[in-house]
Design an enzyme around this catalytic site. Structure first.
Site, PDB file in Angstrom:
ATOM      1  N   ASP A 156       9.294   2.716  -0.186  1.00  0.00           N
ATOM      2  CA  ASP A 156       8.261   3.441   0.547  1.00  0.00           C
ATOM      3  C   ASP A 156       8.378   3.026   2.011  1.00  0.00           C
ATOM      4  O   ASP A 156       7.914   1.960   2.408  1.00  0.00           O
ATOM      5  CB  ASP A 156       6.879   3.115  -0.028  1.00  0.00           C
ATOM      6  CG  ASP A 156       5.772   3.845   0.721  1.00  0.00           C
ATOM      7  OD1 ASP A 156       6.079   4.573   1.688  1.00  0.00           O
ATOM      8  OD2 ASP A 156       4.589   3.682   0.332  1.00  0.00           O
ATOM      9  N   TYR A 178       0.857  -1.196   0.000  1.00  0.00           N
ATOM     10  CA  TYR A 178       0.000   0.000   0.000  1.00  0.00           C
ATOM     11  C   TYR A 178       0.882   1.229   0.000  1.00  0.00           C
ATOM     12  O   TYR A 178       1.874   1.288   0.729  1.00  0.00           O
ATOM     13  CB  TYR A 178      -0.906   0.005   1.236  1.00  0.00           C
ATOM     14  CG  TYR A 178      -1.767   1.244   1.367  1.00  0.00           C
ATOM     15  CD1 TYR A 178      -2.832   1.462   0.501  1.00  0.00           C
ATOM     16  CD2 TYR A 178      -1.514   2.197   2.352  1.00  0.00           C
ATOM     17  CE1 TYR A 178      -3.624   2.606   0.617  1.00  0.00           C
ATOM     18  CE2 TYR A 178      -2.302   3.334   2.477  1.00  0.00           C
ATOM     19  CZ  TYR A 178      -3.358   3.537   1.603  1.00  0.00           C
ATOM     20  OH  TYR A 178      -4.141   4.660   1.729  1.00  0.00           O
ATOM     21  N   LYS A 221       4.251   9.093   8.798  1.00  0.00           N
ATOM     22  CA  LYS A 221       3.954   8.529  10.124  1.00  0.00           C
ATOM     23  C   LYS A 221       4.926   9.014  11.224  1.00  0.00           C
ATOM     24  O   LYS A 221       4.784  10.144  11.675  1.00  0.00           O
ATOM     25  CB  LYS A 221       3.859   7.004  10.032  1.00  0.00           C
ATOM     26  CG  LYS A 221       2.730   6.611   9.042  1.00  0.00           C
ATOM     27  CD  LYS A 221       2.252   5.195   9.129  1.00  0.00           C
ATOM     28  CE  LYS A 221       0.956   5.064   8.345  1.00  0.00           C
ATOM     29  NZ  LYS A 221       1.057   4.394   7.058  1.00  0.00           N
TER      30      LYS A 221
HETATM   31  C1  LIG Z   1       0.432   4.920   5.658  1.00  0.00           C
HETATM   32  C2  LIG Z   1       1.180   4.672   4.411  1.00  0.00           C
HETATM   33  C3  LIG Z   1       1.090   5.515   3.289  1.00  0.00           C
HETATM   34  C4  LIG Z   1       0.113   6.656   3.230  1.00  0.00           C
HETATM   35  O1  LIG Z   1       0.385   7.621   4.185  1.00  0.00           O
HETATM   36  P1  LIG Z   1      -0.790   8.651   4.584  1.00  0.00           P
HETATM   37  O2  LIG Z   1      -0.116   9.571   5.559  1.00  0.00           O
HETATM   38  O3  LIG Z   1      -1.884   7.837   5.150  1.00  0.00           O
HETATM   39  O4  LIG Z   1      -1.189   9.347   3.335  1.00  0.00           O
HETATM   40  C5  LIG Z   1       1.893   5.258   2.216  1.00  0.00           C
HETATM   41  N1  LIG Z   1       2.752   4.229   2.208  1.00  0.00           N
HETATM   42  C6  LIG Z   1       2.873   3.395   3.250  1.00  0.00           C
HETATM   43  C7  LIG Z   1       3.867   2.291   3.199  1.00  0.00           C
HETATM   44  C8  LIG Z   1       2.084   3.588   4.382  1.00  0.00           C
HETATM   45  O5  LIG Z   1       2.182   2.732   5.389  1.00  0.00           O
END
Ligand SMILES: *Cc1c(COP(=O)(O)O)cnc(C)c1O
Length: 456
Positions: A263, A168, A291
């Site tokens: 990511d 994701y 995060k």
């Molecule tokens: C949470 C997350 C996102 C999206 O971040 P948001 O702050 O919710 O937009 C993208 N990539 C990864 C791996 C994530 O865990």
């Protein structure tokens, strides 16, 4: 008003009884708030998974958090393993973070002009992370990923990107794409509103499959701008990849002039300060963070080499900006949080604590021959109702196993333990979780497992 509340109560009445010997926890106030929220927001929430669609009952509205504990609107107290989906590595309402935020707020909230705080957070990161030379702050993980993709396309002058089923990356159009059938596929959109033409630029392959990758690079020779992966996939279960596979990924990208994007919105500053790149000692071309980096406030970030970041405006032709980017209050929270995690032994202690917790749960389940496996790395864990020793691909997760999670979630809520409301989500342990918390949580988990496996 009364009618809509009554309706929720009657759905509450549908909740299965729990085995604590006490009635289900009271959710009157949460139900009332939820009824209102449903008139304001689609599904009553501002992010879909919060709506409790995959578990029993309706969402708990949270009133406050302190350390490892949260309290809902009805005054129920929980040991929290969601931790705002990962950002709160120091737990809720950490005094150092709170005080730095309050101090900075005294001087105003936003200027739309540079502040020294942006430099301070950047220095903290760049001095302690050898994988990034220059970075740009944005306001969410999604925004970081979206910008990283644009940068990769702008820098390589190619259009296609490759992603993995089960990873994701936020809700940017190009990545709301899932695998079709076949080894290497053009993606199919996984959300309405994403033009097919966008999905056609995204190739989707399975995780941990070197053949599929080779085939994709043959089929789309010199067309793939970037491969994006969660090096520790943690948004669809915890699909731990081998270092060899990630190294293979690094090599095949290099050979093909394709940029590798890690990511690390979840794994960054979670699995050590340098995230998964540091753990595996693999250098991606672009990194994205979110995060933890914002200490609970909205911050995202992407970074790369000086050279690649030279393509970003105003230095280069890849446009990207933000009214609230580098917001001083958010920077202050990030500075305070990252300063704490840089203390000696922080990650070691957190990982040890998690290891003890998860190993003890696994021992309990194995001794009783339950088809249950705790996957874990650093301070993250995932409860999987499976007898597989490893799960490295999204396709290996049995959707039917989620019924068991649903029961477990309900039992845990009634025992004062809060997990994210979906069996596909991982749990997080913060430095604020005490031995006593973890012992209490363990006992609740043991009881819940006994129930899940003995009543079916
Ligand atoms: C949470 C997350 C996102 C999206 O971040 P948001 O702050 O919710 O937009 C993208 N990539 C990864 C791996 C994530 O865990």
């Amino acid at each position: 008003m009364f009618d809509s509340i009554k309706k929720i109560f009657s759905s509450e009445d549908d909740l299965p009884v729990n085995t604590t010997g006490k009635p289900n926890i009271s959710r009157e106030k949460s139900a009332e708030l939820y009824a209102k929220a449903k008139t304001y927001f689609p599904g009553g929430v501002n992010s879909p998974v919060r709506a409790f669609k995959s578990v029993y009952g309706t969402p708990l509205f949270i009133e406050k958090g302190d350390g490892s504990h949260i309290w809902d609107a009805d005054g129920n107290e929980f040991i929290d393993f969601c931790c705002s989906w990962g950002p709160l590595i120091l737990g809720h309402n950490n005094a150092k973070v709170r005080e730095r935020v309050i101090e900075v707020m005294q001087n105003g909230m936003s200027f739309g002009a540079p502040t020294a705080l942006e430099n301070e957070l950047a220095e903290l990161i760049l001095k302690n992370n050898k994988f990034v030379e220059k970075l740009r702050f944005v306001s969410s993980g999604t925004e970081a990923v979206m910008s990283a993709i644009r940068l990769a396309r702008g820098y390589t002058k190619r259009d296609k990107i490759l992603k993995f089923e089960g990873c994701y990356h936020g809700h940017t159009d190009a990545l709301l794409v899932k695998a079709g059938s076949g080894l290497v596929t053009f993606g199919e959109t996984s959300s309405a509103g994403v033009p097919k033409a966008f999905a056609d630029e995204t190739i989707v392959v399975s995780l941990n499959d070197t053949e599929a990758l080779k085939k994709a690079f043959e089929e789309f020779k010199d067309q793939i701008a970037a491969v994006i992966i969660e090096p520790i996939p943690a948004n669809n279960g915890l699909l731990l990849q081998s270092k060899e596979y990630l190294q293979f990924l690094r090599e095949i990208c290099t050979q093909n002039g394709t940029l590798l994007i890690f990511d690390e919105v979840i794994s960054g500053f979670r699995i050590g300060f340098e995230g998964a790149a540091g753990l595996y000692q693999i250098k991606p071309d672009i990194l994205t963070y979110g995060k933890i980096i914002g200490g609970g406030l909205p911050v995202g970030c992407y970074g790369s080499s000086d050279e690649i970041m030279g393509s970003v405006s105003p230095d280069g032709p890849v446009y990207q900006g933000g009214t609230l980017s580098g917001n001083p209050v958010a920077m202050a929270a990030g500075i305070a949080q990252l300063t704490e995690v840089l203390r000696m032994g922080f990650y070691r202690d957190l990982a040890n604590k998690t290891e003890e917790f998860t190993a003890s749960i696994q021992r309990f389940a194995s001794a009783r021959s339950y088809k249950f496996k705790v996957f874990t790395i650093g301070s993250m864990f995932w409860f999987a109702f499976t007898d597989k020793e490893t799960i490295t691909k999204a396709e290996e997760i049995d959707p039917a196993s989620m019924d068991k999670f649903k029961v477990m979630h309900h039992e845990l809520i009634n025992r004062g333990v809060y997990l994210g409301p979906s069996g596909y989500e991982v749990g997080f342990i913060s430095s604020a979780h005490t031995k006593v918390d973890l012992e209490r949580a363990k006992r609740a988990i043991f009881d819940s497992l006994d129930l899940v496996f003995n009543t079916k």
